[in-house]
Design a protein around this motif. Structure first.
Motif, mmCIF file in Angstrom:
data_model
loop_
_atom_site.group_PDB
_atom_site.id
_atom_site.type_symbol
_atom_site.label_atom_id
_atom_site.label_comp_id
_atom_site.label_asym_id
_atom_site.label_seq_id
_atom_site.Cartn_x
_atom_site.Cartn_y
_atom_site.Cartn_z
ATOM 1 N N LYS A 94 0.852 -1.188 0.000
ATOM 2 C CA LYS A 94 0.000 0.000 0.000
ATOM 3 C C LYS A 94 0.893 1.245 0.000
ATOM 4 O O LYS A 94 1.747 1.394 0.872
ATOM 5 N N PHE A 95 0.662 2.118 -0.990
ATOM 6 C CA PHE A 95 1.511 3.299 -1.147
ATOM 7 C C PHE A 95 0.755 4.578 -0.817
ATOM 8 O O PHE A 95 -0.451 4.703 -1.071
ATOM 9 N N GLY A 96 1.509 5.529 -0.273
ATOM 10 C CA GLY A 96 1.003 6.887 -0.092
ATOM 11 C C GLY A 96 1.756 7.826 -1.015
ATOM 12 O O GLY A 96 2.958 7.649 -1.239
ATOM 13 N N GLY A 116 2.389 8.715 -14.045
ATOM 14 C CA GLY A 116 3.375 7.645 -14.187
ATOM 15 C C GLY A 116 3.376 6.704 -12.999
ATOM 16 O O GLY A 116 3.487 5.482 -13.150
ATOM 17 N N PHE A 117 3.253 7.282 -11.807
ATOM 18 C CA PHE A 117 3.242 6.462 -10.589
ATOM 19 C C PHE A 117 2.038 5.521 -10.589
ATOM 20 O O PHE A 117 2.168 4.322 -10.302
ATOM 21 N N ARG A 118 0.880 6.046 -10.933
ATOM 22 C CA ARG A 118 -0.343 5.233 -10.968
ATOM 23 C C ARG A 118 -0.204 4.081 -11.979
ATOM 24 O O ARG A 118 -0.685 2.970 -11.732
ATOM 25 N N GLU A 119 0.417 4.357 -13.117
ATOM 26 C CA GLU A 119 0.553 3.333 -14.150
ATOM 27 C C GLU A 119 1.290 2.103 -13.625
ATOM 28 O O GLU A 119 0.842 0.974 -13.801
ATOM 29 N N GLN A 161 -1.164 -0.994 -4.463
ATOM 30 C CA GLN A 161 -2.304 -0.116 -4.197
ATOM 31 C C GLN A 161 -1.828 1.295 -3.857
ATOM 32 O O GLN A 161 -0.917 1.456 -3.040
ATOM 33 N N LEU A 162 -2.440 2.295 -4.485
ATOM 34 C CA LEU A 162 -2.236 3.678 -4.071
ATOM 35 C C LEU A 162 -3.411 4.024 -3.164
ATOM 36 O O LEU A 162 -4.497 4.365 -3.621
#
Length: 344
Positions: free
Chosen positions: A187-189, A212-215, A223-224
């Protein structure tokens, strides 16, 4: 090889050779052919700098960027200084304009005043907000002032070219590294900034990093879970970060606040326990890397950004060189604890 020597070898006047070289006409076809054949035989290439010097024309360029963060823009200034030293004797005049903090209205007023002054041939601008600056960029171009963007683009304006990173790739690089550090299902913030006078706006640069990060997060099936869009004053509120750290496994900072987020991570007792990635290099970030508060930082070659923006504008105005590249993409470099010494 001088014009005098070329004219002696061909047996025609220096004035005629000069007319051929500069396409001034009034030259017989046979004479033109003889001159061009001799030039090819001698592998002659005109000295563009000498040609420009002979016209004694000054090229004035206004360079516009925010005053903060100072550590980053001082590197941009170094690149501008290198270009200035290289081209000063050929007529280049540079004037720097620093817009206050992240205030878009004040930056727009700075550019408006530059256009109205009619004192500059070109503007190199790093717009706080891509859309808000587009109209002024278009106006400058319509009035014959060459405009380029750097560091942050305004891609839907009439600007001649952009110099800077591919920030979508920067975001992808950050996500790829965090995925490697955390493993599947992490899980990312993500922390970004509201750096515009419009409350809901995010700069084109930050938008691209997030995209780009979401891709990569989607590709890696991570998960973002948290995306914080903070105003400048909110970075001083520990509670915001305590809540974030409690819900994620790693954090990506898109804004120029990596060192501040690292301080909050330390205060939360998470030193060396939560991967943290951001951008740029300062003395503080170097120390954060050594102390394992920051896992990695992505550098974006700011010196070269400043240099290329000025040099390309000068070549366009002085030598009528076409703008073949609409985007001059500078390199991205991942800096960790082990190679940080080479970036400070």
């Amino acid at each position: 090889m001088t014009l005098k020597e070329i004219s002696r070898q061909i047996g025609i006047s220096v004035a005629t050779v000069d007319r051929v070289l500069n396409n001034r006409g009034n030259v017989k076809p046979e004479t033109y052919r003889k001159v061009m054949e001799k030039l090819g035989e001698l592998n002659y290439k005109p000295n563009k700098s000498a040609s420009f010097l002979s016209r004694k024309k000054e090229i004035s360029v206004a360079v516009v960027f925010p005053e903060l963060p100072d550590y980053f823009w001082s590197q941009i200034e170094k690149g501008v200084e290198v270009a200035t030293e290289e081209l000063r004797d050929y007529g280049l005049r540079i004037e720097l304009f620093k817009s206050e903090k992240y205030d878009m209205e004040k930056q727009k007023q700075v550019v408006q005043d530059i256009i109205d002054s009619k004192a500059f041939d070109a503007i190199a601008v790093s717009p706080n907000d891509s859309e808000e600056m587009a109209e002024l960029i278009d106006r400058a171009m319509d009035e014959g002032i060459a405009v380029c963007t750097f560091n942050n683009d305004s891609p839907f304006s009439k600007r001649l070219f952009y110099v800077g990173c591919d920030y979508r790739i920067a975001g992808r690089l950050a996500a790829d590294m965090l995925c490697k550090m955390t493993g599947p299902g992490a899980k990312f913030g993500l922390i970004t900034s509201d750096a515009s006078s419009i409350p809901s706006a995010t700069t084109f640069q930050l938008q691209q990093k997030i995209t780009g990060f979401r891709e990569v997060v989607a590709e890696q099936r991570a998960q973002l879970t948290q995306l914080l869009k903070l105003k400048q004053e909110e970075y001083d509120q520990p509670g915001i970060f305590a809540d974030l750290f409690a819900q994620v496994d790693a954090v990506y900072v898109t804004s120029a606040k990596l060192h501040i987020v690292a301080r909050h991570l330390e205060q939360a007792g998470l030193t060396g326990k939560m991967p943290l990635i951001g951008h740029d290099m300062t003395e503080e970030i170097y120390e954060d890397l050594q102390r394992q508060l920051v896992s990695a930082t992505i550098c974006q070659d700011p010196v070269n950004q400043g240099y290329l923006a000025v040099k390309t504008l000068f070549d366009y105005l002085a030598y009528n060189e076409p703008i073949d590249l609409k985007e001059h993409i500078t390199k991205l470099e991942l800096v960790t604890r082990e190679n940080a010494r080479y970036y400070i």
